[in-house]
Design a protein around this motif. Structure first.
Motif, short mmCIF file in Angstrom:
data_model
loop_
_atom_site.label_atom_id
_atom_site.label_comp_id
_atom_site.label_asym_id
_atom_site.label_seq_id
_atom_site.Cartn_x
_atom_site.Cartn_y
_atom_site.Cartn_z
N VAL A 93 1.43 -1.49 -0.03
CA VAL A 93 0.33 0.21 -0.37
C VAL A 93 1.08 0.96 0.14
O VAL A 93 1.57 1.52 1.30
N SER B 180 1.03 4.52 -0.02
CA SER B 180 0.52 6.00 0.44
C SER B 180 0.35 7.04 0.28
O SER B 180 -0.30 8.76 1.00
N HIS B 181 1.98 7.21 -0.95
CA HIS B 181 2.25 8.94 -1.14
C HIS B 181 2.65 8.38 -2.58
O HIS B 181 3.66 9.06 -2.83
N ILE C 296 -2.45 5.40 -2.30
CA ILE C 296 -3.18 7.00 -2.31
C ILE C 296 -2.44 8.19 -3.14
O ILE C 296 -1.58 8.71 -2.56
N TRP D 10 -6.06 11.74 -1.05
CA TRP D 10 -6.12 13.18 0.24
C TRP D 10 -6.41 13.65 -0.40
O TRP D 10 -6.28 13.95 -2.00
N VAL E 56 -8.52 10.14 2.67
CA VAL E 56 -8.28 9.72 3.78
C VAL E 56 -7.65 10.66 4.50
O VAL E 56 -7.34 10.21 6.33
N ALA F 275 6.89 5.24 1.99
CA ALA F 275 5.60 5.02 0.59
C ALA F 275 7.09 5.95 -0.09
O ALA F 275 8.22 6.17 0.05
N PRO G 193 1.65 1.52 6.02
CA PRO G 193 0.24 2.62 5.27
C PRO G 193 -1.21 2.35 5.22
O PRO G 193 -2.03 2.97 5.14
N ALA H 92 -4.03 5.07 6.25
CA ALA H 92 -5.09 5.48 5.22
C ALA H 92 -6.84 5.41 6.03
O ALA H 92 -7.63 5.13 5.18
#
Ligand SMILES: *[C@@H]1O[C@H](CO)[C@@H](O)[C@H](O)[C@H]1NC(C)=O
Ligand SMILES: *[C@@H]1O[C@H](CO)[C@@H](O)[C@H](O)[C@H]1NC(C)=O
Ligand SMILES: [Zn+2]
Length: 493
Positions: A91, A93-94, A124, A158, A178, A354, A408, A412
């Motif tokens: 995952v 997240s960035h 994400i 985001w 998120v 990330a 991550p 999220a």
């Protein structure tokens, strides 16, 4: 590449097979097997049973697997990865996807294809560098419309906090972002201005009690040394150290202290993205401890931090003059700093890793470190980059899963859907060969602009197969079929 999979379909042609009812197994199930099933805390020989909805139904040790296999199961598809590790999908997240608006930099198709090829099953998307940025509900709708039908992995979003959009934040939360990201220094993008103390106080007041996350690009603007000097007598902008000196550790340390000063007045979870300077970690820990002492009950005291693979893989000493593919902000620092970050990883004093996948076109790079666009693209190589360094340090695959998947996903708010091998979660699974290696080449890279500080490096660990909600989306260096990703937004959005 030798295919080590054995796939067989147990189709015992006994119509109305009673065994299925007996052990509560409807049709369309899959059993994934591996000698190395990896969770974020352990590794064992066994399997993962996936139901026809693409959810993990059971996680099984080998003896249970064996007893299932002796039964005659109609249409149970068994996918045996042998010695390949079976892990939760990564995952990330960035990730900056940049579409719409800057789709020559990156787009949903290429970013999510790169992700799928790297075993990343959820990304994400950051609220900037697309035009429009994700700072209003309307803008989120615009983004979602361009992502729809184009995504090969699941995509969450985001939102952004910028001066003056406080009234938009609640709508964005309702839509299912998120969390939010903001900048304490110039973002480099005029549509996404940095926030001041007053803007932040207003944002915290709106977000208090909402359960959301506020993430910070934590470099506090100072008298910007980067642009102050030009011409003869100034440090050489072709040298990396010139850029590094323009963004010292103090910028990060001051930013994190500034963020910490808000914590006593708010219950919002704060997250520091892309920590480079190791010195920020003790400051964050103190802020966390104070919050916990004051009675804060949430995950990690509501104070978390990520670092990125470039800070864990690169160091300033090795960056050649004129190679702005190494430029990002905050900057990659020296080897002492890198070793300290690994110490924090080892001691679980960081929360997740990330990519900060932040592409641009080649024309914006060039050999001048001071004027080049800052950003490193690496979503496709999250796992091999981390594993190359982690394996050399004797770490386990569980460690990789902890930092790249579970951490991550937790940030999220996806911990009940993604990021682990656990009953009830989506069967986002990968087969990973931790002993294989490959070379990063333009041909291997699937994101749009084939620019990388890792070009022609040998990385350890190769993603062999990727499954999204039980469906095969990548195998044998090829994507399988069309986009099967979903947007992770609230129903009715
Ligand atoms: C924030 O919310 C908490 C409850 O979660 C409340 O106790 C606190 O007073 C609120 N703070 C502000 C500044 O409104
Ligand atoms: C690395 O950078 C830190 C902080 O900028 C400095 O104190 C340290 O001496 C440097 N180490 C090396 C090996 O250059
Ligand atoms: Zn970023």
């Amino acid at each position: 590449m030798a295919l080590r999979f054995t796939i067989f379909l147990l189709t015992i042609a006994t119509a109305n097979c009673r065994i299925i009812d007996h052990i509560h197994q409807p049709l369309g199930k899959q059993l994934f097997l591996s000698r190395r099933v990896v969770t974020d805390s352990s590794e064992f020989d066994g399997g993962v049973l996936v139901n026809d909805k693409g959810k993990i139904e059971a996680v099984l040790k080998r003896d249970v697997v064996n007893s299932i296999l002796t039964q005659q199961l109609d249409n149970l598809k068994v996918i045996d990865g042998g010695n390949l590790a079976l892990m939760a999908g990564v995952v990330d997240s960035h990730v900056h996807v940049n579409e719409p608006g800057r789709s020559s930099w990156e787009g949903y198709v290429t970013a999510t294809q790169a992700a799928a090829a790297g075993g990343v099953t959820t990304i994400i998307d950051m609220p900037l560098n697309s035009i429009p940025p994700t700072i209003t509900l309307q803008n989120l709708k615009t983004k979602a419309a361009s992502a729809k039908e184009e995504i090969f992995v699941d995509v969450g979003f985001w939102g952004g906090v910028v001066p003056g959009n406080q009234r938009d934040l609640t709508d964005l939360i309702k839509a299912g972002v998120v969390g939010f990201k903001c900048f304490l220094t110039d973002s480099g993008i005029s549509e996404f201005p940095m926030v001041t103390r007053n803007d932040l106080a207003e944002a915290f007041a709106v977000l208090n009690g909402s359960g959301t996350v506020l993430a910070f690009h934590a470099e506090l603007s100072q008298n910007d040394k980067s642009t102050a000097c030009s011409g003869p007598g100034c440090p050489d902008p072709i040298l990396y150290d010139t850029y590094l000196a323009s963004r010292p550790d103090e910028m990060e340390i001051n930013a994190v202290s500034f963020v910490a000063s808000f914590l006593p007045q708010t219950d919002v979870h704060v997250h520091i993205v892309h920590v480079s300077a190791e010195g920020v970690i003790p400051i964050l820990e103190q802020a966390r401890n104070e919050r916990i002492k004051a009675g804060y009950k949430g995950w990690r005291g509501g104070v978390t931090a990520e670092t990125c693979n470039h800070y864990l893989s690169l160091s300033s000493e090795m960056i050649p003059p004129g190679h702005s593919e190494y430029k990002c902000s905050p900057p990659v620092r020296n080897i002492t700093n890198k070793m300290k970050l690994w110490e924090y990883i080892n001691d679980k004093r960081l929360d997740l890793v990330a990519s900060d996948h932040s592409p641009s076109v080649a024309e914006l790079k060039g050999s001048n470190f001071m004027t080049a666009w800052g950003g490193i693209s690496s979503v496709q190589f999250d796992l091999p980059l981390f594993w190359t360094e982690a394996k050399a340090r004797g770490h386990s695959l569980s460690m990789a899963s902890h930092y790249l998947s579970a951490g991550p996903a937790r940030l999220a708010g996806l911990q009940d859907k993604k990021g682990s091998i656990r009953p009830g979660l989506d069967a986002d699974l990968i087969f990973f060969d931790p002993d294989a290696s490959f070379i990063v080449t333009p041909q291997v890279i699937r994101y749009k602009n084939k620019i990388s500080p890792y070009m022609y490096r040998v990385l350890t660990g190769k993603v062999m197969r990727t499954y999204l909600r039980g469906q095969l989306i990548y195998a044998d260096d090829e994507l399988i079929d069309g986009p099967k990703g979903k947007m992770l937004l609230n129903e009715g959005f």
